[in-house]
Write a protein that holds these residues in place. Structure first.
Motif, PDB file in Angstrom:
ATOM      1  N   LEU A 159     -85.563  27.141 103.715  1.00 37.42           N
ATOM      2  CA  LEU A 159     -85.936  27.497 102.463  1.00 37.42           C
ATOM      3  C   LEU A 159     -84.846  28.657 101.969  1.00 37.42           C
ATOM      4  CD1 LEU A 159     -89.565  28.124 102.755  1.00 37.42           C
ATOM      5  CD2 LEU A 159     -88.702  26.188 101.839  1.00 37.42           C
ATOM      6  N   GLY A 160     -83.749  28.760 102.566  1.00 33.55           N
ATOM      7  CA  GLY A 160     -82.541  29.467 102.289  1.00 33.55           C
ATOM      8  C   GLY A 160     -82.696  30.841 102.565  1.00 33.55           C
ATOM      9  N   CYS A 161     -83.704  31.087 103.441  1.00 35.12           N
ATOM     10  CA  CYS A 161     -83.912  32.757 103.856  1.00 35.12           C
ATOM     11  C   CYS A 161     -83.385  32.811 105.302  1.00 35.12           C
ATOM     12  CB  CYS A 161     -85.555  32.724 103.925  1.00 35.12           C
ATOM     13  SG  CYS A 161     -86.264  32.744 102.178  1.00 35.12           S
ATOM     14  N   VAL A 162     -82.937  34.105 105.642  1.00 37.27           N
ATOM     15  CA  VAL A 162     -82.700  34.777 106.662  1.00 37.27           C
ATOM     16  C   VAL A 162     -83.850  35.714 107.167  1.00 37.27           C
ATOM     17  CG1 VAL A 162     -81.004  36.208 107.967  1.00 37.27           C
ATOM     18  CG2 VAL A 162     -79.993  34.888 106.149  1.00 37.27           C
ATOM     19  N   HIS A 163     -84.193  35.352 108.478  1.00 34.41           N
ATOM     20  CA  HIS A 163     -85.276  36.183 108.798  1.00 34.41           C
ATOM     21  C   HIS A 163     -84.890  37.248 109.827  1.00 34.41           C
ATOM     22  CE1 HIS A 163     -89.069  33.642 107.654  1.00 34.41           C
ATOM     23  NE2 HIS A 163     -88.201  33.011 107.488  1.00 34.41           N
ATOM     24  N   ILE A 164     -85.078  38.275 109.615  1.00 35.92           N
ATOM     25  CA  ILE A 164     -84.518  39.483 110.551  1.00 35.92           C
ATOM     26  C   ILE A 164     -85.443  40.125 111.444  1.00 35.92           C
ATOM     27  CG2 ILE A 164     -83.047  41.597 110.806  1.00 35.92           C
ATOM     28  CD1 ILE A 164     -82.033  40.782 107.889  1.00 35.92           C
ATOM     29  N   LEU A 165     -85.460  39.987 112.767  1.00 36.13           N
ATOM     30  CA  LEU A 165     -86.427  40.423 113.656  1.00 36.13           C
ATOM     31  C   LEU A 165     -85.837  41.492 114.768  1.00 36.13           C
ATOM     32  CD1 LEU A 165     -86.837  36.981 113.259  1.00 36.13           C
ATOM     33  CD2 LEU A 165     -88.706  37.336 114.723  1.00 36.13           C
ATOM     34  N   THR A 166     -86.882  42.254 115.071  1.00 30.47           N
ATOM     35  CA  THR A 166     -86.434  43.130 116.179  1.00 30.47           C
ATOM     36  C   THR A 166     -86.086  42.399 117.595  1.00 30.47           C
ATOM     37  OG1 THR A 166     -88.734  43.890 116.824  1.00 30.47           O
ATOM     38  CG2 THR A 166     -87.480  45.185 115.212  1.00 30.47           C
ATOM     39  N   TYR A 167     -85.362  42.941 118.489  1.00 27.80           N
ATOM     40  CA  TYR A 167     -85.114  42.420 119.736  1.00 27.80           C
ATOM     41  C   TYR A 167     -85.104  43.480 120.818  1.00 27.80           C
ATOM     42  CZ  TYR A 167     -83.515  39.448 123.350  1.00 27.80           C
ATOM     43  OH  TYR A 167     -83.564  38.753 124.870  1.00 27.80           O
ATOM     44  N   PRO A 168     -85.987  43.351 121.775  1.00 26.73           N
ATOM     45  CA  PRO A 168     -86.332  42.070 122.601  1.00 26.73           C
ATOM     46  C   PRO A 168     -87.929  41.836 122.009  1.00 26.73           C
ATOM     47  CG  PRO A 168     -86.650  43.676 124.101  1.00 26.73           C
ATOM     48  CD  PRO A 168     -85.774  44.408 122.778  1.00 26.73           C
ATOM     49  N   SER A 169     -88.510  42.639 121.152  1.00 27.30           N
ATOM     50  CA  SER A 169     -90.161  42.553 120.714  1.00 27.30           C
ATOM     51  C   SER A 169     -90.269  41.432 119.863  1.00 27.30           C
ATOM     52  CB  SER A 169     -90.447  43.727 120.258  1.00 27.30           C
ATOM     53  OG  SER A 169     -89.755  44.205 118.887  1.00 27.30           O
ATOM     54  N   LEU A 170     -89.099  40.797 119.027  1.00 29.65           N
ATOM     55  CA  LEU A 170     -89.167  39.766 118.063  1.00 29.65           C
ATOM     56  C   LEU A 170     -90.266  39.969 117.148  1.00 29.65           C
ATOM     57  CD1 LEU A 170     -88.734  36.776 120.713  1.00 29.65           C
ATOM     58  CD2 LEU A 170     -87.037  37.949 119.118  1.00 29.65           C
ATOM     59  N   GLU A 171     -90.417  41.013 116.474  1.00 27.83           N
ATOM     60  CA  GLU A 171     -91.262  41.435 115.361  1.00 27.83           C
ATOM     61  C   GLU A 171     -90.298  41.578 114.141  1.00 27.83           C
ATOM     62  OE1 GLU A 171     -92.554  45.437 116.423  1.00 27.83           O
ATOM     63  OE2 GLU A 171     -93.943  45.081 117.968  1.00 27.83           O
ATOM     64  N   LEU A 172     -91.114  40.720 113.132  1.00 27.32           N
ATOM     65  CA  LEU A 172     -90.509  40.526 111.719  1.00 27.32           C
ATOM     66  C   LEU A 172     -89.948  41.813 111.158  1.00 27.32           C
ATOM     67  CD1 LEU A 172     -89.306  38.462 109.714  1.00 27.32           C
ATOM     68  CD2 LEU A 172     -91.691  38.365 108.689  1.00 27.32           C
ATOM     69  N   GLN A 173     -89.090  41.978 110.796  1.00 23.94           N
ATOM     70  CA  GLN A 173     -88.656  43.257 109.792  1.00 23.94           C
ATOM     71  C   GLN A 173     -88.501  43.081 108.489  1.00 23.94           C
ATOM     72  OE1 GLN A 173     -88.094  46.573 111.251  1.00 23.94           O
ATOM     73  NE2 GLN A 173     -89.502  45.301 112.663  1.00 23.94           N
ATOM     74  N   THR A 174     -87.786  41.797 108.128  1.00 21.64           N
ATOM     75  CA  THR A 174     -87.383  41.454 106.682  1.00 21.64           C
ATOM     76  C   THR A 174     -87.134  40.161 106.482  1.00 21.64           C
ATOM     77  OG1 THR A 174     -86.381  42.270 104.587  1.00 21.64           O
ATOM     78  CG2 THR A 174     -85.068  41.980 106.610  1.00 21.64           C
ATOM     79  N   VAL A 175     -87.418  39.471 105.363  1.00 24.59           N
ATOM     80  CA  VAL A 175     -86.810  38.145 105.010  1.00 24.59           C
ATOM     81  C   VAL A 175     -85.994  38.240 103.901  1.00 24.59           C
ATOM     82  CG1 VAL A 175     -87.688  35.843 104.365  1.00 24.59           C
ATOM     83  CG2 VAL A 175     -88.991  37.271 106.022  1.00 24.59           C
TER      84      VAL A 175
END
Length: 306
Positions: A159-175
């Motif tokens: 959809l043209g988006c970049v998903h940014i997650l914390t690592y190593p927890s893989l929690e979504l921070q922003t789209v």
């Protein structure tokens, strides 16, 4: 444009040694010579090298950030391979669950992430070369990347988006909405200033990593951008697509510095972590029928010691 790029703008008609050549003592450390790029004489300082082993296409590759003799490849043969460019051999093979299409090595060197066609991302411990975590996503994952501190994990989607997650927890921070069409690839600048995204609209966008603001756009390719890579100093950005060239641009000005001619669509391109040396893999086919994927990896930019 910086001095080196200006002087060697017409790099394909002149010697490439000043821009792309590492010191000569490194020239024999990588693979075997198979061919030279079109229109570039070997005497001018360019050689190609090929590593063989995958039985399917090599869809993406990446270098180890702090051990520049190691690189990894993701293949459609359901495996990841680690290559030692000093010994010219495969150092490890890791079996995966599906046909792999993307790969990223964390900057701290501890983890390799590999994604397959089913949007499953597997995380490989580089001490044991074993898969330690798997994460299934419910959207189209096109490419993956870490930030320079290895504590944020980035994914691009359809959809043209970049998903940014914390690592190593893989929690979504922003789209982040990066492109109007499919966002295919993403790459971080080794100096920590930028990241770049490539899209189905054939555009490459350069972003400020802190402000999440677009700084400039590269528009020299005509087909969807499949792969991106920054040079070790962040000064050059390589872009590949179905175009039969790999574009190399100046991140400060957006101007073209050079182009590498290829004979098929480019799957993946990656700069060496400390030298002006480009590794890339294309959609090459085995002769004579040219129906089977060759699975070859090529290096461009080494001088000829002959």
């Amino acid at each position: 444009m910086f001095g080196i790029a200006k002087k060697y703008m017409n790099v394909m008609q002149a010697t490439v040694r000043p821009l792309f050549a590492p010191p000569k003592r490194h020239a024999t450390q990588v693979g075997m010579i198979v061919s030279t790029p079109p229109r570039v004489p070997v005497s001018k300082g360019v050689q190609d090298f090929v590593f063989r082993g995958h039985t399917g296409s090599v869809d993406q590759l990446c270098w180890h950030a702090s051990h520049p003799d190691l690189l990894s490849t993701a293949s459609g043969d359901k495996s990841v391979r680690i290559w030692d460019t000093r010994s010219h051999k495969c150092a490890a093979t890791i079996a995966t669950k599906g046909e792999n299409i993307n790969i990223a090595w964390s900057p701290n060197g501890s983890t390799i992430a590999v994604g397959n066609k089913e949007d499953l991302v597997s995380f490989i411990d580089t001490k044991t070369y074993k898969v330690v975590v798997e994460e299934q996503f419910n959207f189209e994952v096109n490419e993956i990347s870490w930030n320079n501190s290895s504590d944020l994990f980035y994914l691009t989607n359809g959809l043209g988006c970049v998903h940014i997650l914390t690592y190593p927890s893989l929690e979504l921070q922003t789209v982040l909405k990066a492109h109007p069409g499919t966002c295919i690839c993403i790459e971080h600048d080794p100096t920590g200033r930028y990241f770049a995204t490539g899209s189905a609209d054939a555009l490459v966008s350069l972003w400020d990593v802190n402000e999440l603001a677009c700084l400039r756009v590269f528009s020299r390719l005509e087909w969807p951008v499949r792969t991106l890579s920054f040079s070790f100093d962040g000064r050059l950005l390589a872009s590949g697509s179905e175009d039969h060239i790999i574009d190399i641009g100046d991140t400060e000005t957006g101007e073209k510095v050079a182009e590498i001619p290829v004979q098929a669509s480019t799957f993946t391109v990656a700069w060496h972590p400390s030298r002006y040396l480009v590794a890339f893999a294309c959609e090459d086919k085995e002769p004579p029928e040219r129906k089977r994927d060759a699975g070859n990896l090529k290096l461009w930019g080494l001088p000829n010691n002959g």
